[in-house]
Design a protein around this motif. Structure first.
Motif, PDB file in Angstrom:
ATOM      1  N   UNK A  43       0.843  -1.202   0.000  1.00 49.78           N
ATOM      2  CA  UNK A  43       0.000   0.000   0.000  1.00 49.78           C
ATOM      3  C   UNK A  43       0.874   1.247   0.000  1.00 49.78           C
ATOM      4  N   UNK A  44       1.897   1.260   0.848  1.00 55.62           N
ATOM      5  CA  UNK A  44       2.794   2.420   0.912  1.00 55.62           C
ATOM      6  C   UNK A  44       3.513   2.631  -0.412  1.00 55.62           C
ATOM      7  N   UNK A  45       4.007   1.543  -1.005  1.00 52.87           N
ATOM      8  CA  UNK A  45       4.713   1.669  -2.276  1.00 52.87           C
ATOM      9  C   UNK A  45       3.803   2.150  -3.395  1.00 52.87           C
ATOM     10  N   UNK A  46       2.578   1.639  -3.451  1.00 52.66           N
ATOM     11  CA  UNK A  46       1.632   2.042  -4.498  1.00 52.66           C
ATOM     12  C   UNK A  46       1.240   3.509  -4.342  1.00 52.66           C
ATOM     13  N   UNK A  47       0.928   3.918  -3.110  1.00 57.62           N
ATOM     14  CA  UNK A  47       0.555   5.318  -2.879  1.00 57.62           C
ATOM     15  C   UNK A  47       1.727   6.251  -3.159  1.00 57.62           C
ATOM     16  N   UNK A  48       2.933   5.803  -2.828  1.00 59.17           N
ATOM     17  CA  UNK A  48       4.112   6.631  -3.090  1.00 59.17           C
ATOM     18  C   UNK A  48       4.310   6.817  -4.592  1.00 59.17           C
ATOM     19  N   UNK A  49       4.058   5.778  -5.374  1.00 60.49           N
ATOM     20  CA  UNK A  49       4.176   5.897  -6.824  1.00 60.49           C
ATOM     21  C   UNK A  49       3.147   6.875  -7.377  1.00 60.49           C
ATOM     22  N   UNK A  50       1.923   6.826  -6.851  1.00 59.09           N
ATOM     23  CA  UNK A  50       0.897   7.770  -7.298  1.00 59.09           C
ATOM     24  C   UNK A  50       1.269   9.199  -6.927  1.00 59.09           C
ATOM     25  N   UNK A  51       1.820   9.379  -5.731  1.00 59.31           N
ATOM     26  CA  UNK A  51       2.245  10.721  -5.320  1.00 59.31           C
ATOM     27  C   UNK A  51       3.384  11.235  -6.194  1.00 59.31           C
ATOM     28  N   UNK A  52       4.332  10.366  -6.524  1.00 63.50           N
ATOM     29  CA  UNK A  52       5.430  10.765  -7.400  1.00 63.50           C
ATOM     30  C   UNK A  52       4.900  11.143  -8.779  1.00 63.50           C
ATOM     31  N   UNK A  53       3.885  10.419  -9.250  1.00 57.99           N
ATOM     32  CA  UNK A  53       3.291  10.752 -10.550  1.00 57.99           C
ATOM     33  C   UNK A  53       2.686  12.148 -10.536  1.00 57.99           C
ATOM     34  N   UNK A  54       2.024  12.511  -9.439  1.00 57.63           N
ATOM     35  CA  UNK A  54       1.447  13.856  -9.324  1.00 57.63           C
ATOM     36  C   UNK A  54       2.555  14.910  -9.318  1.00 57.63           C
ATOM     37  N   UNK A  55       3.611  14.668  -8.555  1.00 61.03           N
ATOM     38  CA  UNK A  55       4.702  15.639  -8.477  1.00 61.03           C
ATOM     39  C   UNK A  55       5.425  15.793  -9.813  1.00 61.03           C
TER      40      UNK A  55
END
Length: 308
Positions: free
Chosen positions: A274-286
């Motif tokens: 969950x942490x890795x998936x959410x982190x990837x989504x956050x990086x995509x936004x940034x």
């Protein structure tokens, strides 16, 4: 231009740290324990404690966060507790499906949205304008998961034109792309329409009309080009939003991707995934925001001047 890029990139560092902390805390505040999905019914507290120690869940949260962040910065997102595979491998396996879906949805919403917004702006206050914006407004109010179910019922079940679910062929992308893209069409069209109407009131546009330049050339070559600056901002933000919006759509269409992986991991309380998936989504936004800023700076030098 390079200094502008470097400054914008450095500004993302504190944002990344803050986002990573929020993700970590939210995931660990979700009720449930992943160890319960691993142990047998008659397991002793000692066995549960041993498993918790194995995955580092017995440490204080600040220590867990520090360890996780340190490994994440080096590219190690840990191992999945339930699937017992490296999280990076799971993300690498599912990310291409989400990227394909998100890229096509973004392209669809961009092209159709700009075309619809430009059409409404050119024929403002006419029947074409009112009809176009009404249809767009209706499309934007329909929730994505419900629209996906409607498209499945009509085009997959009733007409049989497309597969109901899965990702075995290219035509399985059509309905998910429409589901995600239609919501973005409304936003892009509204921004394009407003920006073109504001640009059309500028002095240089009136001068072009006075010189006898054909109206269609003014609208397409000058008004639309200048109106694309706010549209680029919206599109840069939608890069991460589309990947995030694909979570429910991938689940509805039973497609592989970060969305399906995230929902499955949430149900299993698999913290590292969950942490890795959410982190990837956050990086995509940034990264989407950074890309939008760079494109804006390339289109308008005033953007570069504001950050000096």
């Amino acid at each position: 231009m390079f200094s502008f890029f470097l400054k914008r990139l450095l500004l993302l560092i504190p944002v990344f740290l803050a986002v990573s902390m929020v993700i970590f805390m939210i995931v660990h505040l979700v009720p449930g324990d992943p160890i319960d999905n691993l142990v047998q019914i008659n397991s002793t507290p000692e066995q549960k404690a041993a498993l918790a120690a194995k995955y580092g869940l017995d440490k204080p949260l600040y220590q867990q966060y520090a360890i996780w962040l340190g490994k994440a910065l080096s590219g190690d997102l840990g191992d999945a507790i339930i699937l017992r595979r490296p999280v990076a491998d799971l993300i690498a396996l599912n990310l291409p499906h989400s990227l394909a879906l998100g890229t096509l949805a973004l392209a669809f919403s961009t092209l159709v949205g700009i075309a619809a917004g430009a059409l409404a702006a050119v024929y403002k206050d006419s029947l074409v304008d009112r009809t176009t914006m009404t249809m767009i407004l209706l499309g934007s109010t329909v929730p994505g998961f419900w629209l996906g179910l409607l498209l499945i019922m009509l085009f997959a079940v009733q007409l049989g034109w497309f597969p109901v679910s899965g990702a075995r062929s290219w035509d399985a992308l059509v309905l998910p792309v429409l589901t995600i893209g239609l919501g973005g069409v409304a936003l892009v069209a509204r921004v394009t329409r407003v920006a073109m109407m504001e640009t059309a009131r500028k002095d240089f546009v009136m001068m072009l009309h006075a010189k006898g330049v054909p109206s269609w050339q003014i609208e397409l070559r000058h008004v639309l080009r200048h109106a694309l600056l706010p549209v680029v901002t919206i599109l840069s933000l939608r890069i991460g939003w589309i990947l995030g919006g694909a979570v429910t759509v991938e689940f509805v269409f039973a497609r592989p991707g970060l969305g399906s992986l995230l929902i499955t991991s949430l149900n299993q309380r698999d913290y590292p995934v969950v942490q890795g998936s959410l982190l990837m989504l956050a990086i995509a936004v940034m990264l989407g925001t950074l890309l939008g800023d760079i494109v804006q700076a390339a289109m308008d030098p005033r953007v570069r001047e504001r950050i000096k």
